[in-house]
Each structure stands twice: as structure tokens, then as C-alpha cells.
Design an enzyme around this catalytic site. Structure first.
Site, PDB file in Angstrom:
ATOM      1  N   VAL A 163       0.861  -1.192   0.000  1.00 63.08           N
ATOM      2  CA  VAL A 163       0.000   0.000   0.000  1.00 63.08           C
ATOM      3  C   VAL A 163       0.894   1.238   0.000  1.00 63.08           C
ATOM      4  O   VAL A 163       1.823   1.331   0.809  1.00 63.08           O
ATOM      5  CB  VAL A 163      -0.913   0.015   1.241  1.00 63.08           C
ATOM      6  CG1 VAL A 163      -1.710   1.332   1.311  1.00 63.08           C
ATOM      7  CG2 VAL A 163      -1.887  -1.176   1.193  1.00 63.08           C
ATOM      8  N   HIS A 178      -7.205  -4.124 -10.405  1.00 62.05           N
ATOM      9  CA  HIS A 178      -7.723  -4.946  -9.314  1.00 62.05           C
ATOM     10  C   HIS A 178      -8.573  -6.063  -9.895  1.00 62.05           C
ATOM     11  O   HIS A 178      -9.421  -5.789 -10.770  1.00 62.05           O
ATOM     12  CB  HIS A 178      -8.552  -4.086  -8.344  1.00 62.05           C
ATOM     13  CG  HIS A 178      -9.047  -4.856  -7.163  1.00 62.05           C
ATOM     14  ND1 HIS A 178      -8.215  -5.251  -6.139  1.00 62.05           N
ATOM     15  CD2 HIS A 178     -10.285  -5.331  -6.851  1.00 62.05           C
ATOM     16  CE1 HIS A 178      -8.915  -5.933  -5.239  1.00 62.05           C
ATOM     17  NE2 HIS A 178     -10.167  -5.995  -5.654  1.00 62.05           N
TER      18      HIS A 178
END
Ligand code: GRF
Length: 219
Positions: A92, A109
Site C-alpha cells: 500500500v 484490481h
């Protein structure tokens, strides 16, 4: 020519599809740097095979996320990267990283966001029992898997599917929509307005045919 930096963590099959689209001239850009947080990532081998500069920046070498992010920014700025592409990158990125590349970080994603965010999107969709899975290309903002959506594609779940078969079908779809989204970005055809991404110069009917499943007559 847009200078592209790609962050990876693993196999790099999305990286491969992007390299091929650049080499075919579909993406008017140049991949100038591939960075992996994992030295064992096969994507590094793929990049090196095309003569693309690679670097390993291990997250474990930094005491906190900020230090790791700062090194990534330093390497990317050193290569004068204009666009950062996350192709299976499993870390992240923090606010400081995103501030260094405002609206210039794009991720893929393997689910239809906002459904099933996080690191097991395909699996969660399979376990949930959805009939339609899919994948999403989006700009990255400070929340995980939350930024403005560029393109989505729907992948049907078949009755005899397994987790792996569904994930493989989704991945094949990723390899199509990720290069397409990056080609639109590099052609200057994307405009973010609030949370919406406007795609200029595209015939909506083409979009409707390409990316929406027409509802078959069920009776
Ligand atoms: C892809 O399914 C991507 O959506 C997810 O991780 C996988 C990476 O695959 N974030 P690869 O490294 O591009 O082959």
C-alpha cells in the site's frame, strides 16, 4: 512520450501485456523503469528480457512505510517517470508517494470495485457466489482500491468453476483492459471529474457493446 514506471511484486503477467502493447505501438509511452519489492519476482526477468531497467527496493529494508515510499519516489523521479503503473504490486502506497504523483498512479484490481477490495478479490467473489466477477483499472487515491474507475470488464462465473479457473479467466481479462486503459491515458483521453473518469473521443455505443453485457432474453 509518457515515461512509465511499473511497480511489481510477482509474476508480472500484466507487465508483460503492457510491454507488448507498448512495443506494438498501442500505448504511446515508454517503460523506463520496473521496480519490484521482491527480488524473486519473475516480472524482473520479463523486464530484463526486453532491456528495460529494473530495480529491487525491498520494503523490509526500511523501518517504516514512509522510508520505503520515499525510496520508490526517489528512484522513479530519477528515471523522470510521468506515470506510475501498479501491476500486481502488493504494497500500500502512502500519502507522500501519491502526492509526488498526483492523479498519475494507476492500478489493476481483479474484482468489480467497490466489491471485493483487498488482496483476495477473485477468491472473495468466488466464495460469495457471484454470477458476474470481473476486474477494474482505476486511479490510486489514499484509500485502498478506492480511486476513480477508468475501465471495468465483466467475467462470468461458470457453474463448474474453481477458484483458480475463475482467477485465470479474470487475469486474461486484466491483460486486455489494463493496456487499453494505459493507452487511453497516454493518448490524453482521460479526464477525472469528481469521482468520474471521462473518456474523450470514444463512441459510447462502442463502449456499450464492448464493456456491458447485453441482457439476454431469459424467457
Ligand atoms: C493480478 O491478478 C492483479 O490483479 C493482482 O495481482 C495479480 C498480479 O498478477 N493485483 P501479475 O503479477 O501481473 O501476473
Amino acid at each position: 512520450m509518457i515515461r512509465i514506471g511499473v511497480l511489481i511484486s510477482g509474476s508480472g503477467s500484466n507487465l508483460q501485456s503492457i510491454i507488448e502493447a507498448v512495443n506494438a505501438g498501442s500505448i504511446v509511452g515508454e517503460i523506463v523503469q520496473v521496480i519490484s519489492n521482491d527480488e524473486a519476482a519473475y516480472g524482473l526477468t520479463r523486464a530484463a528480457g526486453y532491456g528495460i531497467s529494473t530495480k529491487v527496493v525491498k520494503h523490509g529494508d526500511y523501518s517504516d512505510r514512509h522510508g520505503f515510499d520515499q525510496e520508490l519516489v526517489r528512484v522513479l523521479k530519477e528515471s523522470q517517470v510521468d506515470l506510475v503503473v501498479l501491476a500486481g504490486f502488493m504494497r500500500v502506497l502512502g500519502a507522500d508517494f501519491l502526492a509526488a504523483f498526483p492523479d498519475r498512479v494507476i492500478n489493476i484490481h481483479p474484482a468489480l470495485l467497490p466489491s471485493f477490495p483487498g488482496t483476495h478479490g477473485q477468491d472473495q467473489a468466488f466464495v460469495y457466489g457471484v454470477k458476474l466477477a470481473g476486474c477494474t483499472v482505476h486511479f490510486v487515491d489514499e484509500k485502498v482500491d478506492h480511486g476513480p474507475i477508468i475501465i471495468q470488464a465483466v467475467v462470468p462465473v461458470l457453474s463448474d468453476d474453481s477458484r483458480d479457473r475463475l482467477a485465470a479467466r479474470i487475469l486474461r481479462c486484466e491483460h486486455k483492459i489494463f493496456p487499453h486503459a494505459l493507452a487511453l491515458y497516454c493518448a490524453g483521453k482521460l479526464q477525472i471529474e469528481d469521482r468520474k473518469v471521462k473518456i474523450s473521443g470514444v463512441d459510447e455505443s462502442v463502449l456499450e457493446n464492448q464493456f456491458l453485457i447485453s441482457c439476454p432474453d431469459l424467457v
